[in-house]
Design a protein around this motif. Structure first.
Motif, PDB file in Angstrom:
ATOM      1  N   ASP A 252      -3.257  10.479   2.641  1.00  0.00           N
ATOM      2  CA  ASP A 252      -4.004   9.811   3.710  1.00  0.00           C
ATOM      3  C   ASP A 252      -3.027   8.891   4.427  1.00  0.00           C
ATOM      4  N   GLY A 253      -3.399   8.535   5.601  1.00  0.00           N
ATOM      5  CA  GLY A 253      -2.508   7.713   6.426  1.00  0.00           C
ATOM      6  C   GLY A 253      -2.378   8.373   7.772  1.00  0.00           C
ATOM      7  N   ASN A 254      -1.872   7.584   8.710  1.00  0.00           N
ATOM      8  CA  ASN A 254      -1.782   8.118  10.056  1.00  0.00           C
ATOM      9  C   ASN A 254      -0.455   7.786  10.726  1.00  0.00           C
ATOM     10  N   GLY A 255       0.479   7.254   9.948  1.00  0.00           N
ATOM     11  CA  GLY A 255       1.802   6.974  10.509  1.00  0.00           C
ATOM     12  C   GLY A 255       1.832   5.744  11.403  1.00  0.00           C
ATOM     13  N   LEU A 256       0.819   4.870  11.300  1.00  0.00           N
ATOM     14  CA  LEU A 256       0.824   3.658  12.139  1.00  0.00           C
ATOM     15  C   LEU A 256       1.142   2.399  11.333  1.00  0.00           C
ATOM     16  N   GLY A 257       1.037   2.535   9.991  1.00  0.00           N
ATOM     17  CA  GLY A 257       1.217   1.368   9.110  1.00  0.00           C
ATOM     18  C   GLY A 257       2.528   0.645   9.341  1.00  0.00           C
ATOM     19  N   LEU A 258       3.637   1.391   9.373  1.00  0.00           N
ATOM     20  CA  LEU A 258       4.937   0.733   9.517  1.00  0.00           C
ATOM     21  C   LEU A 258       5.207   0.277  10.954  1.00  0.00           C
ATOM     22  N   ALA A 259       4.556   0.941  11.934  1.00  0.00           N
ATOM     23  CA  ALA A 259       4.684   0.482  13.328  1.00  0.00           C
ATOM     24  C   ALA A 259       4.047  -0.909  13.440  1.00  0.00           C
TER      25      ALA A 259
ATOM     26  N   GLY B  76       0.832  -1.212   0.000  1.00  0.00           N
ATOM     27  CA  GLY B  76       0.000   0.000   0.000  1.00  0.00           C
ATOM     28  C   GLY B  76       0.864   1.260   0.000  1.00  0.00           C
ATOM     29  N   ASN B  77       1.901   1.272   0.819  1.00  0.00           N
ATOM     30  CA  ASN B  77       2.811   2.435   0.858  1.00  0.00           C
ATOM     31  C   ASN B  77       3.558   2.604  -0.464  1.00  0.00           C
ATOM     32  N   ALA B  78       4.035   1.456  -1.013  1.00  0.00           N
ATOM     33  CA  ALA B  78       4.796   1.531  -2.277  1.00  0.00           C
ATOM     34  C   ALA B  78       3.931   2.170  -3.364  1.00  0.00           C
ATOM     35  N   ILE B  79       2.634   1.812  -3.386  1.00  0.00           N
ATOM     36  CA  ILE B  79       1.716   2.397  -4.380  1.00  0.00           C
ATOM     37  C   ILE B  79       1.472   3.863  -4.043  1.00  0.00           C
ATOM     38  N   LYS B  80       1.209   4.125  -2.754  1.00  0.00           N
ATOM     39  CA  LYS B  80       0.876   5.488  -2.325  1.00  0.00           C
ATOM     40  C   LYS B  80       1.995   6.477  -2.632  1.00  0.00           C
ATOM     41  N   PHE B  81       3.250   6.041  -2.434  1.00  0.00           N
ATOM     42  CA  PHE B  81       4.360   6.975  -2.628  1.00  0.00           C
ATOM     43  C   PHE B  81       4.966   6.903  -4.030  1.00  0.00           C
TER      44      PHE B  81
ATOM     45  N   THR C  93       9.695  -2.950  -3.995  1.00  0.00           N
ATOM     46  CA  THR C  93      10.446  -1.799  -4.498  1.00  0.00           C
ATOM     47  C   THR C  93       9.534  -0.839  -5.251  1.00  0.00           C
ATOM     48  N   ASP C  94       9.691   0.431  -4.949  1.00  0.00           N
ATOM     49  CA  ASP C  94       8.938   1.433  -5.728  1.00  0.00           C
ATOM     50  C   ASP C  94       9.921   2.444  -6.306  1.00  0.00           C
ATOM     51  N   CYS C  95       9.472   3.203  -7.306  1.00  0.00           N
ATOM     52  CA  CYS C  95      10.364   4.243  -7.831  1.00  0.00           C
ATOM     53  C   CYS C  95       9.734   5.616  -7.528  1.00  0.00           C
TER      54      CYS C  95
ATOM     55  N   PHE D 144       2.947   6.996  14.644  1.00  0.00           N
ATOM     56  CA  PHE D 144       2.429   8.282  14.184  1.00  0.00           C
ATOM     57  C   PHE D 144       3.416   9.093  13.358  1.00  0.00           C
ATOM     58  N   TYR D 145       4.580   8.497  13.030  1.00  0.00           N
ATOM     59  CA  TYR D 145       5.526   9.309  12.245  1.00  0.00           C
ATOM     60  C   TYR D 145       5.092   9.383  10.785  1.00  0.00           C
ATOM     61  N   GLN D 146       5.071  10.598  10.266  1.00  0.00           N
ATOM     62  CA  GLN D 146       4.836  10.818   8.831  1.00  0.00           C
ATOM     63  C   GLN D 146       5.800  11.913   8.410  1.00  0.00           C
ATOM     64  N   SER D 147       6.483  11.732   7.293  1.00  0.00           N
ATOM     65  CA  SER D 147       7.386  12.798   6.862  1.00  0.00           C
ATOM     66  C   SER D 147       6.522  13.988   6.419  1.00  0.00           C
ATOM     67  N   ASP D 148       7.121  15.167   6.413  1.00  0.00           N
ATOM     68  CA  ASP D 148       6.341  16.377   6.116  1.00  0.00           C
ATOM     69  C   ASP D 148       5.577  16.279   4.805  1.00  0.00           C
ATOM     70  N   THR D 149       6.260  15.699   3.772  1.00  0.00           N
ATOM     71  CA  THR D 149       5.613  15.649   2.465  1.00  0.00           C
ATOM     72  C   THR D 149       4.418  14.707   2.467  1.00  0.00           C
ATOM     73  N   SER D 150       4.506  13.630   3.309  1.00  0.00           N
ATOM     74  CA  SER D 150       3.409  12.650   3.275  1.00  0.00           C
ATOM     75  C   SER D 150       2.256  13.031   4.192  1.00  0.00           C
ATOM     76  N   ARG D 151       2.407  14.094   4.979  1.00  0.00           N
ATOM     77  CA  ARG D 151       1.317  14.524   5.864  1.00  0.00           C
ATOM     78  C   ARG D 151       0.048  14.800   5.053  1.00  0.00           C
TER      79      ARG D 151
ATOM     80  N   ARG E 227      13.147   7.300  11.337  1.00  0.00           N
ATOM     81  CA  ARG E 227      11.951   7.384  12.168  1.00  0.00           C
ATOM     82  C   ARG E 227      10.715   6.681  11.603  1.00  0.00           C
ATOM     83  N   ILE E 228      10.822   6.102  10.409  1.00  0.00           N
ATOM     84  CA  ILE E 228       9.596   5.603   9.767  1.00  0.00           C
ATOM     85  C   ILE E 228       8.833   4.544  10.562  1.00  0.00           C
ATOM     86  N   PHE E 229       9.535   3.799  11.436  1.00  0.00           N
ATOM     87  CA  PHE E 229       8.831   2.756  12.186  1.00  0.00           C
ATOM     88  C   PHE E 229       8.236   3.277  13.492  1.00  0.00           C
TER      89      PHE E 229
HETATM   90  P1  ADP Z   1       1.464   6.383   6.616  1.00  0.00           P
HETATM   91  O1  ADP Z   1       0.109   6.101   7.129  1.00  0.00           O
HETATM   92  O2  ADP Z   1       1.815   7.832   6.621  1.00  0.00           O
HETATM   93  O3  ADP Z   1       1.761   5.707   5.323  1.00  0.00           O
HETATM   94  P2  ADP Z   1       3.428   4.574   7.640  1.00  0.00           P
HETATM   95  O4  ADP Z   1       3.739   4.173   9.028  1.00  0.00           O
HETATM   96  O5  ADP Z   1       2.980   3.509   6.702  1.00  0.00           O
HETATM   97  O6  ADP Z   1       2.381   5.735   7.732  1.00  0.00           O
HETATM   98  O7  ADP Z   1       4.699   5.289   7.024  1.00  0.00           O
HETATM   99  C1  ADP Z   1       5.368   6.272   7.781  1.00  0.00           C
HETATM  100  C2  ADP Z   1       6.085   7.226   6.871  1.00  0.00           C
HETATM  101  O8  ADP Z   1       7.180   6.553   6.235  1.00  0.00           O
HETATM  102  C3  ADP Z   1       5.251   7.740   5.754  1.00  0.00           C
HETATM  103  O9  ADP Z   1       4.460   8.822   6.148  1.00  0.00           O
HETATM  104  C4  ADP Z   1       6.322   8.148   4.749  1.00  0.00           C
HETATM  105  O10 ADP Z   1       6.901   9.387   5.107  1.00  0.00           O
HETATM  106  C5  ADP Z   1       7.383   7.089   4.943  1.00  0.00           C
HETATM  107  N1  ADP Z   1       7.254   6.000   3.941  1.00  0.00           N
HETATM  108  C6  ADP Z   1       6.789   4.764   4.153  1.00  0.00           C
HETATM  109  N2  ADP Z   1       6.865   4.020   3.046  1.00  0.00           N
HETATM  110  C7  ADP Z   1       7.397   4.795   2.084  1.00  0.00           C
HETATM  111  C8  ADP Z   1       7.735   4.606   0.700  1.00  0.00           C
HETATM  112  N3  ADP Z   1       7.530   3.446   0.077  1.00  0.00           N
HETATM  113  N4  ADP Z   1       8.284   5.656   0.029  1.00  0.00           N
HETATM  114  C9  ADP Z   1       8.513   6.831   0.660  1.00  0.00           C
HETATM  115  N5  ADP Z   1       8.213   7.077   1.959  1.00  0.00           N
HETATM  116  C10 ADP Z   1       7.657   6.082   2.664  1.00  0.00           C
END
Ligand code: ADP
Length: 369
Positions: free
Chosen positions: A327-334, A271-276, A299-301, A317-324, A312-314
């Motif tokens: 949609d998402g809440n920063g819990l997916g990777l946790a 889901g993240n690979a598609i989203k980003f 792998t995504d490009c 609630f962490y989300q990088s500024d650009t991904s704020r 900090r991605i794991f």
């Molecule tokens: P979110 O709900 O924001 O996707 P995640 O916990 O899944 O929350 O991811 C946390 C943050 O890690 C994302 O907000 C993004 O900044 C970064 N991230 C995760 N996966 C990718 C990816 N494939 N490419 C770029 N950034 C990513």
């Protein structure tokens, strides 16, 4: 605030005085003990001399050799008692400070630290372990505060937005000032924010469930490649709408684990690979059977991540500024991290800004929890 602090300080001093009193009694007991030892030693010596005198070994009790040792012992008793009073004070001082510091910790002040340099032996160790305990507590407290702040922020933002637009619509029922388009826009926002809230609640519930879980139940054997294909199909709406191509390179591998739990991990990672990924981009999923483990690469490009983000991605609630904005809440990777922990899997990330990212999961073969 200031008054509250002064009250706390006064209460702390009062508590300190009480602690000091109990310590003073400990100190007195220690001093009395030394005194009793000295008195007993003196009496025993005098008794011995008396016995020797009665048995005729010493001609007269008043003789200098008898009086002199008694006098010496009496002097020793006095000097020793005074010395023990002084030494016991020095001995109990660090303990007294440690008790005060513990009182502070009990009141929630985790910033307090003990001076490690001035003490020796066990005392130094005691101070060091106190300091590391305070370090741990402070870090946990910071993490907890951070979590609560993010948690309330994530919940409050959609609620405030829903309330605001719902009120606008309520007012409009009476005055009819909004256009049809505005009304549609407001209801769309309410629906979108409600979805976000629902997703957030289910992610929090899921994470809490996995975090409290120590043993993986409902393990079954299934084909991992089939599971990955199913997830790709499940996400078809997301990737096909944006013209994203999915490339699959999957070895046929059987795996034994909780199927639903592992599905959640792939769902979040793919889901993240598609989203980003940019529109028209490519996502590659590879599954290889190695000797010791099964290796899955996603792998995504897309936009990629810098070092600070990667660090900090794991975090919850962490989300990088650009991904704020997304949609998402920063819990997916946790959630992914916790599932990987339960599976005994290793997860690594390689990423380059502007080029894309690869998430690699190595699932152990035959030694899961
Ligand atoms: P979110 O709900 O924001 O996707 P995640 O916990 O899944 O929350 O991811 C946390 C943050 O890690 C994302 O907000 C993004 O900044 C970064 N991230 C995760 N996966 C990718 C990816 N494939 N490419 C770029 N950034 C990513």
């Amino acid at each position: 605030m200031k008054k509250h602090y002064e009250k706390e300080l006064a209460a702390s001093l009062e508590r300190g005085k009480k602690t000091y009193k109990s310590l003073r009694s400990l100190q007195t007991a220690f001093t009395l003990l030394v005194l009793i030892i000295f008195v007993s030693a003196g009496l025993i010596t005098a008794g011995m001399f008396e016995l020797l005198y009665r048995m005729g070994f010493i001609p007269s009790a008043a003789l200098t050799p008898v009086i002199l040792p008694i006098l010496t012992i009496l002097a020793c008793m006095l000097i020793g008692t005074l010395l023990s009073l002084l030494f016991s004070r020095a001995f109990f001082n660090p303990l007294r400070r440690l008790i005060k510091a513990n009182e502070e910790i009990k009141r929630g002040n985790f910033r307090i630290r003990m001076d490690e340099r001035t003490h020796i032996g066990e005392m130094t160790k005691l101070m060091q372990s106190f300091n590391s305990m305070a370090d741990e507590l402070e870090a946990t407290e910071l993490f907890r505060n951070d979590f609560i702040n993010s948690f309330s922020h994530e919940f409050k933002t959609p609620i405030v937005s829903i309330r605001g637009f719902a009120r606008q619509l309520q007012k409009d029922n009476e005055r009819r000032l909004l256009t049809d388009e505005q009304r549609r826009e407001y209801t769309d926002i309410i629906a979108y924010e409600s979805d976000r809230l629902a997703r957030l609640s289910s992610n929090i519930l899921l994470l809490t469930k996995f975090e409290n879980q120590q043993i993986v139940t409902d393990k079954t054997e299934f084909y991992l490649d089939e599971q990955l294909r199913r997830i790709v199909l499940l996400l078809e709406k997301e990737w096909s709408a944006r013209g994203i191509e999915l490339e699959l390179e999957l070895d046929e591998v059987k795996y034994s684990f909780n199927e639903e739990m592992l599905s959640q991990m792939w769902l979040n990672l793919i889901g993240n690979a598609i989203k980003f990924s940019p529109d028209g981009g490519k996502v590659r999923i590879r599954c290889k059977r190695r000797e010791q483990y099964i290796e899955v690469d996603i792998t995504d490009c897309g936009e990629g991540m810098d070092e600070a983000t990667l660090h900090r991605i794991f975090d919850k609630f962490y989300q990088s500024d650009t991904s704020r904005k997304s949609d998402g809440n920063g819990l997916g990777l946790a959630i992914v991290k916790r599932i990987a922990e339960l599976a005994g899997a290793e997860i690594t990330v390689k990423s380059e800004i502007g080029k894309g990212s690869t998430f690699r999961v190595r699932l152990p073969v035959g030694k899961q929890m």
